[in-house]
Write a protein that holds these residues in place. Sequence first.
Motif, PDB file in Angstrom:
ATOM      1  N   UNK A  95       0.821  -1.215   0.000  1.00 39.81           N
ATOM      2  CA  UNK A  95       0.000   0.000   0.000  1.00 39.81           C
ATOM      3  C   UNK A  95       0.853   1.262   0.000  1.00 39.81           C
ATOM      4  N   UNK A  96       0.483   2.177  -0.882  1.00 36.50           N
ATOM      5  CA  UNK A  96       1.184   3.446  -0.996  1.00 36.50           C
ATOM      6  C   UNK A  96       0.509   4.483  -0.104  1.00 36.50           C
ATOM      7  N   UNK A  97       1.220   5.546   0.254  1.00 33.13           N
ATOM      8  CA  UNK A  97       0.604   6.578   1.089  1.00 33.13           C
ATOM      9  C   UNK A  97      -0.462   7.346   0.336  1.00 33.13           C
ATOM     10  N   UNK A  98      -1.567   7.669   1.032  1.00 32.73           N
ATOM     11  CA  UNK A  98      -2.613   8.484   0.443  1.00 32.73           C
ATOM     12  C   UNK A  98      -3.126   7.915  -0.857  1.00 32.73           C
ATOM     13  N   UNK A  99      -3.326   8.797  -1.833  1.00 32.63           N
ATOM     14  CA  UNK A  99      -3.831   8.359  -3.129  1.00 32.63           C
ATOM     15  C   UNK A  99      -2.750   8.112  -4.153  1.00 32.63           C
ATOM     16  N   UNK A 100      -1.499   8.011  -3.727  1.00 27.60           N
ATOM     17  CA  UNK A 100      -0.408   7.807  -4.680  1.00 27.60           C
ATOM     18  C   UNK A 100      -0.558   6.483  -5.412  1.00 27.60           C
ATOM     19  N   UNK A 101      -0.338   6.533  -6.718  1.00 26.46           N
ATOM     20  CA  UNK A 101      -0.356   5.320  -7.541  1.00 26.46           C
ATOM     21  C   UNK A 101       0.667   5.496  -8.654  1.00 26.46           C
ATOM     22  N   UNK A 102       1.474   4.459  -8.937  1.00 21.44           N
ATOM     23  CA  UNK A 102       2.485   4.585  -9.993  1.00 21.44           C
ATOM     24  C   UNK A 102       1.938   4.412 -11.401  1.00 21.44           C
ATOM     25  N   UNK A 103       0.635   4.189 -11.559  1.00 23.25           N
ATOM     26  CA  UNK A 103       0.112   3.868 -12.890  1.00 23.25           C
ATOM     27  C   UNK A 103      -0.130   5.102 -13.754  1.00 23.25           C
ATOM     28  N   UNK A 104      -0.236   6.269 -13.152  1.00 27.31           N
ATOM     29  CA  UNK A 104      -0.619   7.440 -13.934  1.00 27.31           C
ATOM     30  C   UNK A 104       0.536   7.996 -14.764  1.00 27.31           C
ATOM     31  N   UNK A 105       1.750   7.914 -14.246  1.00 30.91           N
ATOM     32  CA  UNK A 105       2.901   8.420 -15.007  1.00 30.91           C
ATOM     33  C   UNK A 105       3.063   7.700 -16.339  1.00 30.91           C
ATOM     34  N   UNK A 106       2.998   6.351 -16.407  1.00 36.51           N
ATOM     35  CA  UNK A 106       3.096   5.692 -17.719  1.00 36.51           C
ATOM     36  C   UNK A 106       1.975   6.074 -18.676  1.00 36.51           C
ATOM     37  N   UNK A 239      -5.672  13.403  -2.490  1.00 38.13           N
ATOM     38  CA  UNK A 239      -5.322  13.676  -3.880  1.00 38.13           C
ATOM     39  C   UNK A 239      -4.030  14.475  -3.994  1.00 38.13           C
ATOM     40  N   UNK A 240      -3.729  15.306  -3.005  1.00 40.77           N
ATOM     41  CA  UNK A 240      -2.464  16.038  -3.025  1.00 40.77           C
ATOM     42  C   UNK A 240      -1.288  15.062  -3.025  1.00 40.77           C
ATOM     43  N   UNK A 241      -1.410  13.987  -2.251  1.00 41.54           N
ATOM     44  CA  UNK A 241      -0.341  12.984  -2.227  1.00 41.54           C
ATOM     45  C   UNK A 241      -0.212  12.327  -3.588  1.00 41.54           C
ATOM     46  N   UNK A 242      -1.329  12.038  -4.239  1.00 42.22           N
ATOM     47  CA  UNK A 242      -1.280  11.472  -5.590  1.00 42.22           C
ATOM     48  C   UNK A 242      -0.605  12.454  -6.546  1.00 42.22           C
ATOM     49  N   UNK A 243      -0.967  13.735  -6.449  1.00 38.00           N
ATOM     50  CA  UNK A 243      -0.404  14.740  -7.338  1.00 38.00           C
ATOM     51  C   UNK A 243       1.102  14.875  -7.139  1.00 38.00           C
ATOM     52  N   UNK A 244       1.551  14.887  -5.888  1.00 39.47           N
ATOM     53  CA  UNK A 244       2.985  14.977  -5.606  1.00 39.47           C
ATOM     54  C   UNK A 244       3.703  13.735  -6.114  1.00 39.47           C
ATOM     55  N   UNK A 245       3.086  12.567  -5.945  1.00 34.94           N
ATOM     56  CA  UNK A 245       3.676  11.333  -6.455  1.00 34.94           C
ATOM     57  C   UNK A 245       3.824  11.356  -7.965  1.00 34.94           C
ATOM     58  N   UNK A 246       2.779  11.831  -8.670  1.00 34.80           N
ATOM     59  CA  UNK A 246       2.866  11.973 -10.122  1.00 34.80           C
ATOM     60  C   UNK A 246       4.015  12.904 -10.512  1.00 34.80           C
TER      61      UNK A 246
END
Length: 277
Positions: A95-106, A239-246
């Motif tokens: 599990x990643x923190x918050x809404x972070x996901x590695x799938x959006x960058x690809x 969503x901020x965590x997802x955005x920072x991860x992206x």
Amino acid sequence: MNVRRAISGAIYALSGATGVLAFAYPFFMDARSGRSIGLAHGQDAPLVTAILVGLSLIALLVELQGQTISAKTVAMLGVLVATTSVLRFVEVAIPMPGGFSPIFAPIILSGYVFGGRFGFLMGVFTLLVSGLITGGVGPWLPYQMFTAGWIGLTAGWMRKIPTPGSRRLNGPAKFGRWDLGLMSAFAFAWGLLYGVIINVYFWPFAAGLDGQTWAPGIGLHETLARYAAFYVATSLWWDVIRAVGNLMLILLLGAPTVRTLTRFQLRFHFKVYSTDA
């Protein structure tokens, strides 16, 4: 070929219109009558999924028949979808923190290199396949597929924006610092927008504080104000965590990934010349 491309474009437009309608129709009815968030779109989600997948496959076949894209590009799409779906599996296993996901960058980088239509298909099929292999199948799935498709679609538009020092021949031949900054900002923005859009699929069914829930008959301004309050209270920091991860993934991997994908894109690119007299 122009006719086939027009037909393909119409199919993509129909897919987009279907997505907008699927998100919006609960606002034209008493969505909360006899339903809960857990049952939101429980009846219509399979139909929406079937329509989206069907239209995407038809668009792919039309473009392939018209040689707008090559069979090798379709194979590349399959490889990228499979690889990105594995990243979703890793995300579930660890599990990643918050809404972070590695799938959006690809999805973003593929759409940027191969174009918006490729990016749309990449987003749609990645969320479908990853949902199937991770057990993430539910009424939310088609709405995730639509939104991920829109991410890939708009990523393709980004490569048409001129930046200082950029040079493009048949795609982003040179990916400079300005391009990297543009794509990083784009990825950060979509990290937030993904949550903003996805929440809409269940928000009309939600019950809670009057200032944060939708009710039939309220005006557009009041609807937007209530949704903003709901979003800030429930989803913003996730969503901020997802955005920072992206943002971080694009900064770290964007340039080498674009260079690699561009080499494939240039190798797969070809033109068809008519032999008619």
